[in-house]
Design a protein around this motif. Structure first.
Motif, PDB file in Angstrom:
ATOM      1  N   SER A 144       0.846  -1.200   0.000  1.00 29.89           N
ATOM      2  CA  SER A 144       0.000   0.000   0.000  1.00 29.89           C
ATOM      3  C   SER A 144       0.877   1.245   0.000  1.00 29.89           C
ATOM      4  O   SER A 144       1.984   1.235   0.550  1.00 29.89           O
ATOM      5  CB  SER A 144      -0.920   0.010   1.220  1.00 29.89           C
ATOM      6  N   PRO A 193       1.423   6.835   3.507  1.00 27.70           N
ATOM      7  CA  PRO A 193       0.584   8.026   3.695  1.00 27.70           C
ATOM      8  C   PRO A 193       1.363   9.303   3.373  1.00 27.70           C
ATOM      9  O   PRO A 193       2.583   9.382   3.636  1.00 27.70           O
ATOM     10  CB  PRO A 193       0.224   7.971   5.186  1.00 27.70           C
ATOM     11  N   GLU A 235       3.933  10.818   5.727  1.00 24.83           N
ATOM     12  CA  GLU A 235       5.073  10.005   6.149  1.00 24.83           C
ATOM     13  C   GLU A 235       6.078   9.768   5.025  1.00 24.83           C
ATOM     14  O   GLU A 235       7.072   9.080   5.203  1.00 24.83           O
ATOM     15  CB  GLU A 235       4.580   8.655   6.672  1.00 24.83           C
ATOM     16  N   ARG A 236       5.827  10.323   3.860  1.00 24.62           N
ATOM     17  CA  ARG A 236       6.704  10.067   2.721  1.00 24.62           C
ATOM     18  C   ARG A 236       8.021  10.837   2.835  1.00 24.62           C
ATOM     19  O   ARG A 236       8.057  11.947   3.336  1.00 24.62           O
ATOM     20  CB  ARG A 236       5.988  10.452   1.418  1.00 24.62           C
TER      21      ARG A 236
END
Length: 220
Positions: free
Chosen positions: A20, A23, A26-27
């Motif tokens: 997945s 988010p 958080e990249r």
């Protein structure tokens, strides 16, 4: 010896696993590269473990509220680090503005403060200094005073910095239990560091940082 992707293609994909997306909050920003140097001519002495505050990090607090104090004096110049503690006030060390030869404070009429400088002088807005305070204990005993207790000065800028710069402030609930806490310090060291880029006009100064943990805290 595999990369994460190789392991997934060899094993994980057969186990019915799904990958997945990370988010958005958080990249990893691919432009955030503190382990790199700003240009090829930078040379940091061995044993001086400095990370470059790169073009991504310099736009965030606390780095954008940390700046370089530049004091021209004839054919020389003195530099130091200053920390914004209000939209108009800069906290620094008294020794940054003290002229040992003259036995007093440098002439600050042409001194400037550049918040978030990261390269030549055009990389950050420059602000002139309208007033200053230096601890009396330091002025009376510049070479024997306790550091850092007596080595503090505050500069007043000619006008407020842009509100987006921000400033640093003490925590609301300060604790004396500091041992073991992670710390980060950033500023503009210059001794023995080759950091000027010959392809740009004027001298280049970059913001550098160190990271570590507090192993001892003294209270008096």
């Amino acid at each position: 010896g595999m990369t994460v992707l190789e392991h997934y293609l060899s094993y994980g994909i057969k186990e019915g696993m799904t990958a997945s997306p990370v988010p958005p909050g958080e990249r990893v920003d691919p432009s955030h590269t503190p382990w790199e140097m700003p240009h090829e001519q930078v040379n940091i002495p061995q044993g001086l473990n400095l990370d470059w505050v790169d073009t991504t990090e310099i736009k965030t607090l606390p780095h954008r509220a940390i700046g370089q104090i530049y004091i021209p004096a004839g054919n020389k110049a003195y530099i130091g680090t200053g920390f914004m503690i209000s939209p108009k006030h800069v906290l620094t060390s008294a020794h940054v503005v003290y002229d040992e030869q003259a036995g007093g404070v440098h002439n600050l009429n042409e001194a400037t403060f550049s918040a978030g400088r990261n390269g030549d002088s055009s990389s950050a807005d420059q602000y002139s200094i309208s007033n200053f305070w230096v601890q009396q204990n330091y002025l009376e005993n510049p070479n024997s005073g306790e550091w850092p207790d007596d080595d503090l000065a505050i500069l007043t800028l000619s006008h407020n910095l842009d509100s987006s710069t921000g400033y640093l402030k003490l925590p609301k609930h300060f604790t004396t239990d500091l041992v073991g806490l992670s710390i980060q310090s950033a500023g503009y060291p210059s001794g023995d560091i080759e950091q000027d880029d010959p392809s740009t006009p004027g001298s280049d100064f970059y913001q550098w940082e160190v990271n570590g943990k507090i192993d001892q805290a003294l209270y008096n």
